[in-house]
Write a protein that holds these residues in place. Structure first.
Motif, PDB file in Angstrom:
ATOM      1  N   ASP A  35     -20.876  -7.374  63.505  1.00  0.00           N
ATOM      2  CA  ASP A  35     -21.607  -8.275  64.396  1.00  0.00           C
ATOM      3  C   ASP A  35     -23.115  -8.029  64.421  1.00  0.00           C
ATOM      4  OD1 ASP A  35     -21.465  -5.816  65.599  1.00  0.00           O
ATOM      5  OD2 ASP A  35     -20.912  -6.579  67.589  1.00  0.00           O
ATOM      6  N   VAL A  36     -23.635  -7.254  63.458  1.00  0.00           N
ATOM      7  CA  VAL A  36     -25.059  -6.895  63.499  1.00  0.00           C
ATOM      8  C   VAL A  36     -25.905  -7.685  62.512  1.00  0.00           C
ATOM      9  CG1 VAL A  36     -24.504  -4.548  64.237  1.00  0.00           C
ATOM     10  CG2 VAL A  36     -24.839  -5.024  61.795  1.00  0.00           C
ATOM     11  N   TRP A  37     -25.304  -8.543  61.719  1.00  0.00           N
ATOM     12  CA  TRP A  37     -26.025  -9.133  60.592  1.00  0.00           C
ATOM     13  C   TRP A  37     -27.031 -10.196  61.018  1.00  0.00           C
ATOM     14  CZ3 TRP A  37     -26.152  -6.984  55.933  1.00  0.00           C
ATOM     15  CH2 TRP A  37     -25.192  -5.986  55.685  1.00  0.00           C
ATOM     16  N   ASP A  38     -26.935 -10.678  62.242  1.00  0.00           N
ATOM     17  CA  ASP A  38     -27.936 -11.622  62.738  1.00  0.00           C
ATOM     18  C   ASP A  38     -29.124 -10.926  63.377  1.00  0.00           C
ATOM     19  OD1 ASP A  38     -26.527 -13.877  61.927  1.00  0.00           O
ATOM     20  OD2 ASP A  38     -25.393 -14.005  63.791  1.00  0.00           O
ATOM     21  N   GLY A  39     -29.077  -9.601  63.480  1.00  0.00           N
ATOM     22  CA  GLY A  39     -30.200  -8.853  64.047  1.00  0.00           C
ATOM     23  C   GLY A  39     -31.341  -8.732  63.054  1.00  0.00           C
ATOM     24  N   ARG A  40     -32.536  -8.580  63.581  1.00  0.00           N
ATOM     25  CA  ARG A  40     -33.733  -8.509  62.746  1.00  0.00           C
ATOM     26  C   ARG A  40     -33.703  -7.273  61.861  1.00  0.00           C
ATOM     27  NH1 ARG A  40     -39.892  -9.226  65.111  1.00  0.00           N
ATOM     28  NH2 ARG A  40     -41.016  -8.514  63.262  1.00  0.00           N
ATOM     29  N   GLU A  45     -39.496 -10.445  59.149  1.00  0.00           N
ATOM     30  CA  GLU A  45     -39.272 -11.634  59.975  1.00  0.00           C
ATOM     31  C   GLU A  45     -37.885 -12.231  59.724  1.00  0.00           C
ATOM     32  OE1 GLU A  45     -41.262 -12.664  62.362  1.00  0.00           O
ATOM     33  OE2 GLU A  45     -42.633 -11.011  61.917  1.00  0.00           O
ATOM     34  N   TRP A  46     -37.111 -11.589  58.882  1.00  0.00           N
ATOM     35  CA  TRP A  46     -35.777 -12.081  58.525  1.00  0.00           C
ATOM     36  C   TRP A  46     -34.708 -11.264  59.231  1.00  0.00           C
ATOM     37  CZ3 TRP A  46     -37.279 -10.985  52.811  1.00  0.00           C
ATOM     38  CH2 TRP A  46     -38.285 -11.870  52.419  1.00  0.00           C
ATOM     39  N   ASP A  47     -33.536 -11.873  59.411  1.00  0.00           N
ATOM     40  CA  ASP A  47     -32.421 -11.085  59.921  1.00  0.00           C
ATOM     41  C   ASP A  47     -31.757 -10.339  58.763  1.00  0.00           C
ATOM     42  OD1 ASP A  47     -30.469 -12.788  58.690  1.00  0.00           O
ATOM     43  OD2 ASP A  47     -30.391 -14.074  60.459  1.00  0.00           O
ATOM     44  N   ARG A  48     -30.774  -9.512  59.095  1.00  0.00           N
ATOM     45  CA  ARG A  48     -30.168  -8.666  58.067  1.00  0.00           C
ATOM     46  C   ARG A  48     -29.408  -9.485  57.031  1.00  0.00           C
ATOM     47  NH1 ARG A  48     -29.147  -5.592  63.019  1.00  0.00           N
ATOM     48  NH2 ARG A  48     -30.704  -3.912  63.090  1.00  0.00           N
ATOM     49  N   TRP A  49     -28.754 -10.562  57.467  1.00  0.00           N
ATOM     50  CA  TRP A  49     -28.047 -11.422  56.508  1.00  0.00           C
ATOM     51  C   TRP A  49     -29.042 -12.020  55.513  1.00  0.00           C
ATOM     52  CZ3 TRP A  49     -22.721 -12.809  56.304  1.00  0.00           C
ATOM     53  CH2 TRP A  49     -22.411 -13.797  55.350  1.00  0.00           C
ATOM     54  N   GLU A  50     -30.132 -12.559  56.015  1.00  0.00           N
ATOM     55  CA  GLU A  50     -31.145 -13.151  55.141  1.00  0.00           C
ATOM     56  C   GLU A  50     -31.747 -12.113  54.201  1.00  0.00           C
ATOM     57  OE1 GLU A  50     -33.047 -16.703  57.893  1.00  0.00           O
ATOM     58  OE2 GLU A  50     -33.670 -14.627  58.255  1.00  0.00           O
ATOM     59  N   THR A  51     -31.926 -10.899  54.696  1.00  0.00           N
ATOM     60  CA  THR A  51     -32.506  -9.839  53.870  1.00  0.00           C
ATOM     61  C   THR A  51     -31.559  -9.462  52.741  1.00  0.00           C
ATOM     62  OG1 THR A  51     -33.758  -9.036  55.772  1.00  0.00           O
ATOM     63  CG2 THR A  51     -33.509  -7.529  53.916  1.00  0.00           C
ATOM     64  N   ALA A  52     -30.258  -9.398  53.033  1.00  0.00           N
ATOM     65  CA  ALA A  52     -29.283  -9.123  51.976  1.00  0.00           C
ATOM     66  C   ALA A  52     -29.257 -10.246  50.949  1.00  0.00           C
ATOM     67  CB  ALA A  52     -27.895  -8.919  52.586  1.00  0.00           C
ATOM     68  N   MET A 155     -32.574  -3.133  56.445  1.00  0.00           N
ATOM     69  CA  MET A 155     -31.329  -3.573  57.074  1.00  0.00           C
ATOM     70  C   MET A 155     -30.694  -2.469  57.909  1.00  0.00           C
ATOM     71  SD  MET A 155     -29.577  -6.009  54.149  1.00  0.00           S
ATOM     72  CE  MET A 155     -30.081  -5.091  52.689  1.00  0.00           C
ATOM     73  N   ALA A 156     -30.804  -1.226  57.449  1.00  0.00           N
ATOM     74  CA  ALA A 156     -30.160  -0.108  58.149  1.00  0.00           C
ATOM     75  C   ALA A 156     -30.950   0.342  59.368  1.00  0.00           C
ATOM     76  CB  ALA A 156     -29.979   1.059  57.189  1.00  0.00           C
ATOM     77  N   GLU A 157     -32.252   0.030  59.395  1.00  0.00           N
ATOM     78  CA  GLU A 157     -33.095   0.511  60.483  1.00  0.00           C
ATOM     79  C   GLU A 157     -32.572   0.019  61.831  1.00  0.00           C
ATOM     80  OE1 GLU A 157     -37.881   1.100  61.271  1.00  0.00           O
ATOM     81  OE2 GLU A 157     -37.208  -0.564  60.022  1.00  0.00           O
ATOM     82  N   GLY A 158     -32.446   0.935  62.761  1.00  0.00           N
ATOM     83  CA  GLY A 158     -31.973   0.594  64.092  1.00  0.00           C
ATOM     84  C   GLY A 158     -30.465   0.579  64.237  1.00  0.00           C
ATOM     85  N   LEU A 159     -29.727   0.775  63.157  1.00  0.00           N
ATOM     86  CA  LEU A 159     -28.264   0.750  63.227  1.00  0.00           C
ATOM     87  C   LEU A 159     -27.652   2.150  63.229  1.00  0.00           C
ATOM     88  CD1 LEU A 159     -27.383  -2.176  60.764  1.00  0.00           C
ATOM     89  CD2 LEU A 159     -27.488  -2.239  63.267  1.00  0.00           C
ATOM     90  N   GLY A 160     -28.479   3.161  63.037  1.00  0.00           N
ATOM     91  CA  GLY A 160     -27.940   4.516  62.989  1.00  0.00           C
ATOM     92  C   GLY A 160     -27.214   4.824  61.691  1.00  0.00           C
ATOM     93  N   LEU A 161     -27.451   4.022  60.655  1.00  0.00           N
ATOM     94  CA  LEU A 161     -26.823   4.280  59.356  1.00  0.00           C
ATOM     95  C   LEU A 161     -27.648   5.303  58.600  1.00  0.00           C
ATOM     96  CD1 LEU A 161     -25.943   0.634  58.195  1.00  0.00           C
ATOM     97  CD2 LEU A 161     -24.542   2.228  59.514  1.00  0.00           C
ATOM     98  N   GLY A 162     -26.997   6.296  58.042  1.00  0.00           N
ATOM     99  CA  GLY A 162     -27.712   7.276  57.237  1.00  0.00           C
ATOM    100  C   GLY A 162     -28.122   6.677  55.904  1.00  0.00           C
ATOM    101  N   TRP A 163     -29.411   6.580  55.650  1.00  0.00           N
ATOM    102  CA  TRP A 163     -29.879   6.003  54.386  1.00  0.00           C
ATOM    103  C   TRP A 163     -31.070   6.799  53.876  1.00  0.00           C
ATOM    104  CZ3 TRP A 163     -28.503   3.871  50.257  1.00  0.00           C
ATOM    105  CH2 TRP A 163     -29.415   3.277  49.379  1.00  0.00           C
ATOM    106  N   GLU A 164     -30.813   7.691  52.934  1.00  0.00           N
ATOM    107  CA  GLU A 164     -31.869   8.437  52.260  1.00  0.00           C
ATOM    108  C   GLU A 164     -31.461   8.571  50.801  1.00  0.00           C
ATOM    109  OE1 GLU A 164     -34.467  12.567  52.407  1.00  0.00           O
ATOM    110  OE2 GLU A 164     -33.237  11.964  54.110  1.00  0.00           O
TER     111      GLU A 164
END
Length: 216
Positions: A35-40, A45-52, A155-164
């Motif tokens: 349910d997070v893909w509509d978040g910025r 300026e795009w949401d996560r779905w648009e960014t993907a 896309m991962a920013e703000g979701l707590g996903l580990g991405w390095e």
């Protein structure tokens, strides 16, 4: 992150590097709640779905540039790129919303595979157009990796996903596309985020304008 004196001895960016970047990105994004893909997406300026979708489109477009027997050197292969809303990304590739996040990531994975295949099979002497400099297959692989790493960060920013992503992967694309970036700023991953305007580093304010150099 070699400087110019070391750049002739840098390790090349490969199709395997690109395949790894896409695989790691897809694996990470699959852990995002549905349910997070509509978040910025980060500061975009795009949401996560648009960014993907934009990332999928980048990978597809880079593959397409390498596809013709005589790739164009004065412009892009003339697909129609169009936005679905004012301010949204202009893409040729759009995912079916009815397929949900799993379908969206399938589109991303497939687009990445197309570029991996083109980098593997194109002659190293191939040259094709990009707005940041006519480039070769290695350059398009490096561009695809940068797009993948930084947009996954968005896309991962703000979701707590580990991405390095792996430091050596970041170092190779920095050496290939950002040879002007000093080697001693920070570790490769935060340096790549700084080079692409996503963060500041000690003594180095956040960039408000940036571009890579894709020329061989």
């Amino acid at each position: 992150m070699p400087g110019s004196a070391e750049n002739s001895h840098r390790s090349p960016v490969t199709a395997d590097d690109l395949a790894l970047a896409v695989r790691l990105a897809v694996e990470t994004l699959r852990t995002a709640p549905p349910d997070v893909w509509d978040g910025r997406a980060g500061a975009l300026e795009w949401d996560r779905w648009e960014t993907a979708e934009h990332l999928s489109d980048d990978l597809f477009a880079y593959a397409a540039q390498l596809g013709p027997a005589a790739p164009p050197l004065d412009g892009e292969v003339p697909f129609i790129w169009e936005s679905r809303r004012p301010g949204g990304p202009a893409n040729a590739i759009h995912a079916d919303r009815a397929a949900g996040p799993a379908g969206l990531l399938c589109v991303l994975e497939a687009s990445g595979a197309l570029l991996v295949a083109m980098v593997r099979t194109a002659s190293p002497d191939t040259r094709a157009y990009h707005g940041y400099g006519t480039s070769d297959p290695e350059g398009f692989a490096a561009m695809g990796i940068v797009e993948t790493l930084v947009h996954t960060h968005d896309m991962a920013e703000g979701l707590g996903l580990g991405w390095e992503p792996p430091a050596d992967l970041c170092a190779r694309v920095l050496a290939r596309l950002f040879p002007d970036v000093p080697a001693d700023v920070a570790a490769p991953w935060p340096t790549l985020l700084w080079a692409t305007g996503r963060t500041e580093l000690p003594g180095h304010p956040r960039r408000t304008a940036w571009r890579w150099d894709g020329t061989p």
